[in-house]
Write an enzyme that holds these catalytic residues in place. Structure first.
Site, short mmCIF file in Angstrom:
data_model
loop_
_atom_site.label_atom_id
_atom_site.label_comp_id
_atom_site.label_asym_id
_atom_site.label_seq_id
_atom_site.Cartn_x
_atom_site.Cartn_y
_atom_site.Cartn_z
N ASN A 90 38.82 34.09 34.72
CA ASN A 90 39.67 33.11 35.69
C ASN A 90 41.17 33.50 35.48
O ASN A 90 42.00 33.13 36.47
CB ASN A 90 39.39 31.61 35.29
N TYR A 157 49.10 40.44 44.63
CA TYR A 157 47.84 39.58 44.39
C TYR A 157 46.73 39.61 45.12
O TYR A 157 45.52 39.65 44.67
CB TYR A 157 48.68 38.12 44.39
N LYS A 161 42.99 40.71 44.00
CA LYS A 161 41.85 39.67 44.08
C LYS A 161 40.75 40.23 44.83
O LYS A 161 39.61 39.87 44.64
CB LYS A 161 42.44 38.19 44.63
N THR A 192 47.36 22.92 41.02
CA THR A 192 47.47 23.55 39.50
C THR A 192 48.91 23.90 39.50
O THR A 192 49.62 23.83 40.42
CB THR A 192 46.64 24.59 39.52
#
Ligand code: NAP
Length: 254
Positions: A90, A157, A161, A192
């Protein structure tokens, strides 16, 4: 009975956000958990909170781009708890937000290292331990970014991913017949520290929330419950999947 009783889980990026919520949920469901991230103090806080809730966890600090960390994590799972059944890879970070022509090669590489190479290195060491145990569940945390929505400024990113989704499908093809299931979990916008780092103004927060059919972001605990599904026998016939848990980003057009 708790659904992960007798299981041993490893969670990277467990010092905050989705990883912290998932480590706590796995422990609540009976798993012994090895938690990892770079910030030791935050990891020790998570371990203490798991212990005070009656669970069992141990922390190993390090950077996911370091292969030695992954060896240590698996050895810790085996020596402290007897083996490895579940791994949630993660740990991740958005990195710098800039148009593709402006991305310096070293910044591209840093984002790929954290989000993709770190996941590969985890799997490399986790798979043999799961095979030794007779099987397991390997989970990679990907994202909707670059999968259902192309977001400007996030080339490295998104590429990393998307790479994680491809990686999970290859691992599923290689190892599912031997008992190691492998799936990717693709959260939508989640509240988050990383989510807040991106959503820095009321306007951006409203824009991100508006991308979701549900018109809100997820709580980390909602993503943790999806991870629990993939980790547990509730998903026993699921492998090689890219599972969106995105509040309807993918189908939202308003
Ligand atoms: P977060 O709270 O910032 O958590 C990221 C975690 O990764 C932290 O525990 C961080 O710990 C760890 N980490 C970052 N870089 C690392 C490195 N080089 N080595 C080891 N650990 C590292 O963010 P989050 O939203 O929960 O993110 C968790 C995952 O969900 C990420 O992969 C992210 O890409 C993905 N995701 C998030 C969202 C969202 O909207 N929040 C949406 C889709 C997918 P340390 O700083 O202590 O190392």
């Amino acid at each position: 009975m708790a659904i992960l009783t007798g299981k041993v889980a490893l969670v990277t990026g467990a010092s905050s956000g989705i990883g912290e919520a998932t480590a706590k949920l796995f422990a609540h469901e009976g798993a012994c958990v090895v938690v990892s991230a770079r910030r030791s103090a935050e990891l020790e806080r998570v371990v203490a909170e798991i212990a005070s809730a009656g669970g069992e966890a141990v922390a190993v600090a390090g950077d996911v781009a370091d292969e030695a960390l992954h060896q240590t994590l698996v050895v810790t799972a085996v020596e402290r708890f007897g083996g490895l059944d579940i791994a949630l890879n993660n740990a991740g970070a958005i990195g710098l937000n800039e148009p593709t022509p402006d991305i310096a090669l070293e910044r591209w590489r840093a984002t790929i290292e954290t989000n993709l190479t770190g996941a590969f290195l985890g799997a490399k060491h986790q798979i043999p331990a799961m095979i030794a145990r007779g099987g397991g569940s390997l989970i990679f945390v990907s994202t909707f970014v670059g999968h259902t929505v192309g977001m400007p400024g996030m080339a490295a990113y998104a590429a990393a991913k998307a790479g994680v989704v491809g990686l999970s499908k290859v691992i599923a093809a290689e190892w599912s017949a031997k008992g190691v299931r492998c799936n990717a979990l693709l959260p939508g916008g989640t509240d988050t520290p990383a989510g807040r780092e991106f959503a820095t103004s009321p306007e951006i927060i409203a824009f991100v929330e508006g991308m979701h059919a549900m018109k809100r972001m997820a709580a980390p605990e909602e993503i943790a419950r999806a991870a629990l599904f993939l980790a547990s026998d509730a998903s026993s016939f699921m492998t090689g999947a890219a599972m969106l848990v995105d509040g309807g980003v993918s189908i939202n057009k308003t």
